[in-house]
Design a protein around this motif. Structure first.
Motif, PDB file in Angstrom:
ATOM      1  N   ILE A  55     -19.806 -34.542  27.186  1.00 32.79           N
ATOM      2  CA  ILE A  55     -19.451 -35.762  27.916  1.00 32.79           C
ATOM      3  C   ILE A  55     -20.690 -36.635  28.129  1.00 32.79           C
ATOM      4  O   ILE A  55     -20.640 -37.855  27.941  1.00 32.79           O
ATOM      5  CB  ILE A  55     -18.777 -35.403  29.250  1.00 32.79           C
ATOM      6  CG1 ILE A  55     -17.410 -34.786  28.980  1.00 32.79           C
ATOM      7  CG2 ILE A  55     -18.659 -36.616  30.157  1.00 32.79           C
ATOM      8  CD1 ILE A  55     -16.701 -34.290  30.206  1.00 32.79           C
ATOM      9  N   VAL A  56     -21.798 -36.029  28.503  1.00 34.42           N
ATOM     10  CA  VAL A  56     -23.029 -36.799  28.727  1.00 34.42           C
ATOM     11  C   VAL A  56     -23.502 -37.427  27.415  1.00 34.42           C
ATOM     12  O   VAL A  56     -23.883 -38.605  27.380  1.00 34.42           O
ATOM     13  CB  VAL A  56     -24.116 -35.904  29.346  1.00 34.42           C
ATOM     14  CG1 VAL A  56     -25.428 -36.656  29.494  1.00 34.42           C
ATOM     15  CG2 VAL A  56     -23.659 -35.379  30.698  1.00 34.42           C
ATOM     16  N   LEU A  57     -23.469 -36.665  26.309  1.00 33.47           N
ATOM     17  CA  LEU A  57     -23.862 -37.228  25.010  1.00 33.47           C
ATOM     18  C   LEU A  57     -22.914 -38.333  24.571  1.00 33.47           C
ATOM     19  O   LEU A  57     -23.333 -39.339  24.004  1.00 33.47           O
ATOM     20  CB  LEU A  57     -23.916 -36.123  23.951  1.00 33.47           C
ATOM     21  CG  LEU A  57     -25.112 -35.190  24.014  1.00 33.47           C
ATOM     22  CD1 LEU A  57     -24.950 -34.070  23.008  1.00 33.47           C
ATOM     23  CD2 LEU A  57     -26.401 -35.925  23.796  1.00 33.47           C
ATOM     24  N   GLY A  58     -21.624 -38.155  24.839  1.00 33.55           N
ATOM     25  CA  GLY A  58     -20.646 -39.192  24.498  1.00 33.55           C
ATOM     26  C   GLY A  58     -20.883 -40.476  25.263  1.00 33.55           C
ATOM     27  O   GLY A  58     -20.822 -41.567  24.691  1.00 33.55           O
ATOM     28  N   LEU A  59     -21.162 -40.352  26.565  1.00 32.27           N
ATOM     29  CA  LEU A  59     -21.459 -41.555  27.361  1.00 32.27           C
ATOM     30  C   LEU A  59     -22.738 -42.236  26.874  1.00 32.27           C
ATOM     31  O   LEU A  59     -22.814 -43.467  26.810  1.00 32.27           O
ATOM     32  CB  LEU A  59     -21.580 -41.190  28.834  1.00 32.27           C
ATOM     33  CG  LEU A  59     -20.290 -40.794  29.533  1.00 32.27           C
ATOM     34  CD1 LEU A  59     -20.586 -40.304  30.952  1.00 32.27           C
ATOM     35  CD2 LEU A  59     -19.319 -41.949  29.560  1.00 32.27           C
ATOM     36  N   GLY A  60     -23.731 -41.436  26.516  1.00 32.14           N
ATOM     37  CA  GLY A  60     -24.961 -42.002  25.970  1.00 32.14           C
ATOM     38  C   GLY A  60     -24.720 -42.719  24.656  1.00 32.14           C
ATOM     39  O   GLY A  60     -25.279 -43.789  24.404  1.00 32.14           O
ATOM     40  N   ALA A  61     -23.860 -42.146  23.818  1.00 31.53           N
ATOM     41  CA  ALA A  61     -23.547 -42.787  22.536  1.00 31.53           C
ATOM     42  C   ALA A  61     -22.803 -44.096  22.753  1.00 31.53           C
ATOM     43  O   ALA A  61     -23.076 -45.094  22.067  1.00 31.53           O
ATOM     44  CB  ALA A  61     -22.708 -41.848  21.677  1.00 31.53           C
ATOM     45  N   VAL A  62     -21.880 -44.115  23.701  1.00 35.43           N
ATOM     46  CA  VAL A  62     -21.153 -45.361  24.001  1.00 35.43           C
ATOM     47  C   VAL A  62     -22.111 -46.423  24.516  1.00 35.43           C
ATOM     48  O   VAL A  62     -22.049 -47.595  24.099  1.00 35.43           O
ATOM     49  CB  VAL A  62     -20.016 -45.082  25.008  1.00 35.43           C
ATOM     50  CG1 VAL A  62     -19.447 -46.372  25.567  1.00 35.43           C
ATOM     51  CG2 VAL A  62     -18.928 -44.255  24.365  1.00 35.43           C
ATOM     52  N   LEU A  63     -23.021 -46.046  25.408  1.00 31.30           N
ATOM     53  CA  LEU A  63     -24.001 -47.009  25.920  1.00 31.30           C
ATOM     54  C   LEU A  63     -24.926 -47.516  24.815  1.00 31.30           C
ATOM     55  O   LEU A  63     -25.252 -48.706  24.760  1.00 31.30           O
ATOM     56  CB  LEU A  63     -24.821 -46.382  27.045  1.00 31.30           C
ATOM     57  CG  LEU A  63     -24.094 -46.144  28.350  1.00 31.30           C
ATOM     58  CD1 LEU A  63     -24.991 -45.377  29.317  1.00 31.30           C
ATOM     59  CD2 LEU A  63     -23.669 -47.461  28.964  1.00 31.30           C
ATOM     60  N   MET A  64     -25.342 -46.614  23.931  1.00 35.21           N
ATOM     61  CA  MET A  64     -26.233 -47.025  22.841  1.00 35.21           C
ATOM     62  C   MET A  64     -25.525 -47.970  21.880  1.00 35.21           C
ATOM     63  O   MET A  64     -26.091 -48.989  21.491  1.00 35.21           O
ATOM     64  CB  MET A  64     -26.738 -45.784  22.099  1.00 35.21           C
ATOM     65  CG  MET A  64     -27.823 -46.089  21.124  1.00 35.21           C
ATOM     66  SD  MET A  64     -29.273 -46.709  21.967  1.00 35.21           S
ATOM     67  CE  MET A  64     -30.401 -45.443  21.598  1.00 35.21           C
ATOM     68  N   CYS A  65     -24.274 -47.659  21.518  1.00 34.27           N
ATOM     69  CA  CYS A  65     -23.518 -48.541  20.630  1.00 34.27           C
ATOM     70  C   CYS A  65     -23.283 -49.884  21.292  1.00 34.27           C
ATOM     71  O   CYS A  65     -23.387 -50.938  20.646  1.00 34.27           O
ATOM     72  CB  CYS A  65     -22.192 -47.898  20.242  1.00 34.27           C
ATOM     73  SG  CYS A  65     -22.369 -46.512  19.137  1.00 34.27           S
ATOM     74  N   GLY A  66     -22.957 -49.864  22.572  1.00 36.20           N
ATOM     75  CA  GLY A  66     -22.753 -51.114  23.291  1.00 36.20           C
ATOM     76  C   GLY A  66     -24.010 -51.969  23.353  1.00 36.20           C
ATOM     77  O   GLY A  66     -23.947 -53.193  23.195  1.00 36.20           O
ATOM     78  N   SER A  67     -25.154 -51.341  23.527  1.00 32.73           N
ATOM     79  CA  SER A  67     -26.406 -52.110  23.595  1.00 32.73           C
ATOM     80  C   SER A  67     -26.746 -52.724  22.240  1.00 32.73           C
ATOM     81  O   SER A  67     -27.288 -53.832  22.162  1.00 32.73           O
ATOM     82  CB  SER A  67     -27.550 -51.238  24.094  1.00 32.73           C
ATOM     83  OG  SER A  67     -27.911 -50.282  23.133  1.00 32.73           O
ATOM     84  N   TYR A  68     -26.426 -52.018  21.146  1.00 36.35           N
ATOM     85  CA  TYR A  68     -26.688 -52.577  19.825  1.00 36.35           C
ATOM     86  C   TYR A  68     -25.701 -53.682  19.466  1.00 36.35           C
ATOM     87  O   TYR A  68     -26.054 -54.627  18.761  1.00 36.35           O
ATOM     88  CB  TYR A  68     -26.686 -51.489  18.752  1.00 36.35           C
ATOM     89  CG  TYR A  68     -27.955 -50.677  18.739  1.00 36.35           C
ATOM     90  CD1 TYR A  68     -29.193 -51.284  18.601  1.00 36.35           C
ATOM     91  CD2 TYR A  68     -27.919 -49.299  18.871  1.00 36.35           C
ATOM     92  CE1 TYR A  68     -30.369 -50.542  18.607  1.00 36.35           C
ATOM     93  CE2 TYR A  68     -29.080 -48.556  18.861  1.00 36.35           C
ATOM     94  CZ  TYR A  68     -30.295 -49.191  18.728  1.00 36.35           C
ATOM     95  OH  TYR A  68     -31.448 -48.464  18.737  1.00 36.35           O
ATOM     96  N   LEU A  69     -24.481 -53.571  19.940  1.00 35.86           N
ATOM     97  CA  LEU A  69     -23.493 -54.625  19.672  1.00 35.86           C
ATOM     98  C   LEU A  69     -23.804 -55.904  20.449  1.00 35.86           C
ATOM     99  O   LEU A  69     -23.476 -56.993  19.996  1.00 35.86           O
ATOM    100  CB  LEU A  69     -22.084 -54.127  20.009  1.00 35.86           C
ATOM    101  CG  LEU A  69     -21.508 -53.086  19.072  1.00 35.86           C
ATOM    102  CD1 LEU A  69     -20.147 -52.612  19.599  1.00 35.86           C
ATOM    103  CD2 LEU A  69     -21.355 -53.630  17.660  1.00 35.86           C
ATOM    104  N   LEU A  70     -24.432 -55.776  21.613  1.00 36.55           N
ATOM    105  CA  LEU A  70     -24.749 -56.948  22.422  1.00 36.55           C
ATOM    106  C   LEU A  70     -26.000 -57.667  21.945  1.00 36.55           C
ATOM    107  O   LEU A  70     -26.287 -58.775  22.400  1.00 36.55           O
ATOM    108  CB  LEU A  70     -24.917 -56.537  23.888  1.00 36.55           C
ATOM    109  CG  LEU A  70     -23.632 -56.094  24.575  1.00 36.55           C
ATOM    110  CD1 LEU A  70     -23.951 -55.619  25.995  1.00 36.55           C
ATOM    111  CD2 LEU A  70     -22.603 -57.219  24.599  1.00 36.55           C
ATOM    112  N   GLN A  71     -26.738 -57.076  21.040  1.00 33.56           N
ATOM    113  CA  GLN A  71     -27.977 -57.724  20.554  1.00 33.56           C
ATOM    114  C   GLN A  71     -27.667 -58.805  19.557  1.00 33.56           C
ATOM    115  O   GLN A  71     -26.812 -58.842  18.797  1.00 33.56           O
ATOM    116  CB  GLN A  71     -28.921 -56.708  19.929  1.00 33.56           C
ATOM    117  CG  GLN A  71     -29.558 -55.835  20.950  1.00 33.56           C
ATOM    118  CD  GLN A  71     -30.515 -54.843  20.302  1.00 33.56           C
ATOM    119  OE1 GLN A  71     -30.633 -54.730  19.091  1.00 33.56           O
ATOM    120  NE2 GLN A  71     -31.201 -54.088  21.140  1.00 33.56           N
TER     121      GLN A  71
END
Length: 71
Positions: A55-71
């Motif tokens: 769950i922690v890795l999944g949340l980190g992956a979602v945050l990382m993907c979201g940060s790259y999409l917002l760039q």
């Protein structure tokens, strides 16, 4: 006996969590977003070791993907 074993292995568990965090940080590219997400995930796992790591890795992956999409 079980308490002593658990307390004796606790530093090894924390070391493995930190080693895993450094590996994830390195594989994520090593930028500031990866550093922040890795630091928060590591702190969360050290603070609450009974949380499922997936769950922690999944949340980190979602945050990382979201940060790259917002760039």
């Amino acid at each position: 006996m079980a308490w002593a074993l658990r307390e004796g292995l606790a530093p090894a568990g924390v070391g493995l969590i930190i080693a895993g965090a450094l590996t994830v940080f390195h594989l994520a590219g090593g930028d500031i977003q990866a550093a922040l997400i890795t630091a928060v995930s590591t702190a969360l796992l050290v603070w609450r070791p009974n949380l499922p790591v997936v769950i922690v890795l999944g949340l980190g992956a979602v945050l990382m993907c979201g940060s790259y999409l917002l760039q």
